[in-house]
Design an enzyme around this catalytic site. Structure first.
Site, PDB file in Angstrom:
ATOM      1  N   ASN A   1       2.772 -42.453   4.407  1.00  0.00           N
ATOM      2  CA  ASN A   1       1.572 -41.560   5.588  1.00  0.00           C
ATOM      3  C   ASN A   1       0.048 -41.971   4.923  1.00  0.00           C
ATOM      4  O   ASN A   1      -0.473 -41.118   3.671  1.00  0.00           O
ATOM      5  CB  ASN A   1       2.477 -39.957   5.072  1.00  0.00           C
ATOM      6  CG  ASN A   1       1.357 -39.220   6.002  1.00  0.00           C
ATOM      7  OD1 ASN A   1       2.323 -39.582   7.436  1.00  0.00           O
ATOM      8  ND2 ASN A   1       0.651 -38.439   5.275  1.00  0.00           N
ATOM      9  N   GLU A   2      -0.394 -42.077   6.239  1.00  0.00           N
ATOM     10  CA  GLU A   2      -1.624 -41.939   5.716  1.00  0.00           C
ATOM     11  C   GLU A   2      -2.949 -42.429   4.230  1.00  0.00           C
ATOM     12  O   GLU A   2      -3.303 -41.945   3.563  1.00  0.00           O
ATOM     13  CB  GLU A   2      -2.375 -40.917   5.935  1.00  0.00           C
ATOM     14  CG  GLU A   2      -2.601 -39.667   7.122  1.00  0.00           C
ATOM     15  CD  GLU A   2      -2.787 -38.585   7.034  1.00  0.00           C
ATOM     16  OE1 GLU A   2      -3.320 -37.300   6.585  1.00  0.00           O
ATOM     17  OE2 GLU A   2      -2.924 -38.115   8.592  1.00  0.00           O
TER      18      GLU A   2
ATOM     19  N   HIS B   1       5.361 -39.345   1.424  1.00  0.00           N
ATOM     20  CA  HIS B   1       4.575 -38.742   2.421  1.00  0.00           C
ATOM     21  C   HIS B   1       3.352 -38.036   1.518  1.00  0.00           C
ATOM     22  O   HIS B   1       3.981 -37.392   1.074  1.00  0.00           O
ATOM     23  CB  HIS B   1       5.289 -37.713   3.922  1.00  0.00           C
ATOM     24  CG  HIS B   1       4.108 -37.265   4.412  1.00  0.00           C
ATOM     25  ND1 HIS B   1       4.603 -37.256   5.957  1.00  0.00           N
ATOM     26  CD2 HIS B   1       2.832 -36.326   3.948  1.00  0.00           C
ATOM     27  CE1 HIS B   1       3.204 -36.380   6.416  1.00  0.00           C
ATOM     28  NE2 HIS B   1       2.514 -35.941   5.207  1.00  0.00           N
TER      29      HIS B   1
ATOM     30  N   GLN C   1       6.590 -31.143   1.999  1.00  0.00           N
ATOM     31  CA  GLN C   1       5.896 -29.071   3.095  1.00  0.00           C
ATOM     32  C   GLN C   1       6.617 -28.411   2.976  1.00  0.00           C
ATOM     33  O   GLN C   1       6.011 -27.498   3.499  1.00  0.00           O
ATOM     34  CB  GLN C   1       4.804 -30.179   3.742  1.00  0.00           C
ATOM     35  CG  GLN C   1       3.603 -30.341   3.382  1.00  0.00           C
ATOM     36  CD  GLN C   1       2.443 -31.154   4.317  1.00  0.00           C
ATOM     37  OE1 GLN C   1       3.037 -32.639   5.114  1.00  0.00           O
ATOM     38  NE2 GLN C   1       1.684 -30.449   4.920  1.00  0.00           N
TER      39      GLN C   1
HETATM   40  C1  BGC Z   1      -0.818 -35.012   7.278  1.00  0.00           C
HETATM   41  C2  BGC Z   1       0.010 -33.835   6.531  1.00  0.00           C
HETATM   42  C3  BGC Z   1      -1.089 -32.362   6.953  1.00  0.00           C
HETATM   43  C4  BGC Z   1      -1.353 -32.620   8.592  1.00  0.00           C
HETATM   44  C5  BGC Z   1      -2.652 -31.753   8.264  1.00  0.00           C
HETATM   45  C6  BGC Z   1      -1.985 -35.380   7.399  1.00  0.00           C
HETATM   46  O1  BGC Z   1      -2.841 -35.553   7.047  1.00  0.00           O
HETATM   47  O2  BGC Z   1       0.032 -36.341   7.344  1.00  0.00           O
HETATM   48  O3  BGC Z   1       0.621 -33.564   6.079  1.00  0.00           O
HETATM   49  O4  BGC Z   1      -0.481 -31.354   6.927  1.00  0.00           O
HETATM   50  O5  BGC Z   1      -2.147 -33.804   8.054  1.00  0.00           O
HETATM   51  O6  BGC Z   1      -4.043 -31.368   7.554  1.00  0.00           O
END
Ligand code: BGC
Length: 408
Positions: free
Chosen positions: A158-159, A114, A20
């Site tokens: 991440n997530e 990520h 990002q």
């Molecule tokens: C993510 C980020 C994303 C943010 C805002 C999260 O889901 O880890 O990469 O930019 O939320 O949407």
């Protein structure tokens, strides 16, 4: 509860993710998706914030604002651009990033993955392929060997539950969209073997991802370094509207609990929260009439963070690190108010004896918001898209001052 003091060791920071902000992450699968015919990305990531070259300026700025930590990710597609071929130069680059953090008194919290993966991984079936946990663990071992001595904490993935959240939020299924087949073709796999990390609701993918996390923890723990390791989750504050208690519990189970229950041996869980979801007897319902919405179309509801911290701590039974929390808005005064109210919730949780170790806002910079492109503004620092000039917003000064005082 005016003047609440946070624990001495509390981490205060801002977060970014490699794809990002770094720019030109051309060996990643996301770069391919962004350039696909009929792509669902609003625009390509391009130079992003050119943070690959400007990281020192960003780190110095964050430190000068008052933070004591920085969460960022290292990019698998740069470190292992072809399978088994590791780039010493890329590893050295990240060593300089970590060293710069220490020079400025910021504790580096490193995310190993990520969302983005190398293109070559997609050609092997990505996150639905049974061999991917071994591939990911090998990468984690290599990264840790090079950088582990400088890390303060690490997030493996991440997530990984994001697709399960999106499944409940969106009125369509990714694998039914026309670009899914085009993307599969671009990576030379059949649509059922398209192993994208962010968009996969295939139960097999989640087994692969959970195994990858466990093997990654083991690889990272082999050292060097001795720091807490966990993963981060996309957690929505699910609230039951009248009569919706059973359905709300079902939503929490589908989106969060399958992961939270697997984390009991981890050092912490990374909580990432932006808004709430109201669930009635028929399922999800719209925010109350007249609610303020953020740029992503979700309700402005900073108190969501209190709900998700409590839920994560209860279900996972381990310490919590708020690894992302913030607001997409062009009105920075609303962001300050958002942080103020969210941090009150963190303070309340600490007073309830929940072990919250730190707070990272999303995001340090206005950056590439995936398929939404550069329109949503999550940053506490504005970035000029032409000149790349950084300009801290009032919210950066506000949050930095809270961080420096360690008090709200
Ligand atoms: C993510 C980020 C994303 C943010 C805002 C999260 O889901 O880890 O990469 O930019 O939320 O949407």
């Amino acid at each position: 509860m005016a003047n609440f003091s946070f624990p001495e060791s509390f981490l205060w920071g801002a977060a970014t993710a490699a794809h990002q902000v770094e720019g030109n992450n051309i060996n990643s699968e996301s770069w391919v998706l962004e350039h696909l015919p009929g792509t669902f990305y609003a625009e390509p990531s391009g130079d992003a914030c050119d943070a690959y070259h400007r990281y020192a300026e960003d780190i110095a700025l964050l430190a000068s604002l008052g933070f004591n930590a920085y969460r960022f990710s290292v990019e698998w597609a740069r470190i292992e651009p072809e399978e088994g071929e590791f780039s010493f130069a890329a590893l050295e680059h990240y060593r300089r990033v970590l060293t710069t953090c220490h020079e400025h008194g910021l504790k580096p919290v490193v995310t190993y993955h990520h969302f983005t993966s190398p293109r070559w991984l997609m050609r092997c079936g990505g996150w639905v392929d049974a061999k991917t946990p071994d591939r990911f663990a090998r990468y984690c071992e290599r990264v840790t060997r090079h950088l582990g001595d400088l890390m303060s904490a690490a997030c493996t993935l991440n997530e990984p539950n994001l697709a399960l959240v999106l499944e409940k939020l969106l009125p369509f299924a990714f694998q039914e969209l026309p670009w899914w087949a085009t993307a599969a073709e671009a990576f030379g796999v059949t649509p059922d073997r398209l192993g994208l990390f962010q968009f996969n609701v295939n139960p097999q993918a989640h087994q692969v991802i959970q195994r990858a996390h466990r093997q990654a923890v083991e690889a990272i723990k082999s050292g060097p370094g001795d720091f807490p390791v966990g993963l981060t989750l996309a957690l929505v504050d699910v609230q039951a509207a009248a009569g919706g208690e059973i359905q709300a519990a079902e939503y929490r189970r589908a989106m969060h609990d399958g992961y939270l229950e697997q984390l009991r041996d981890d050092d912490f869980v990374g909580v990432q929260t932006y808004s709430r979801m109201l669930v009635g007897p028929e399922g999800r319902i719209a925010p109350p009439a007249g609610s303020e919405l953020n740029q992503m179309g979700d309700e402005y509801y900073p108190e969501a963070l209190g709900g998700t911290i409590r839920h994560a701590a209860r279900v996972a039974g381990i310490p919590v690190l708020v690894t992302e929390n913030g607001l997409a808005s062009t009105d920075d005064t609303r962001r300050v108010e958002y942080f103020r109210r969210a941090l009150r919730c963190v303070a309340d949780c600490l007073q309830e004896d929940i072990d919250v170790r730190g707070y990272f806002c999303w995001s340090a910079l206005d950056n590439f918001e995936w398929n939404s492109g550069y329109r949503p503004k999550f940053g506490i620092i504005a970035v000029d898209r032409e000149t790349q000039q950084r300009t801290p917003k009032p919210s950066a000064a506000w949050l930095g001052a809270v961080a420096r005082a360690n008090r709200l």
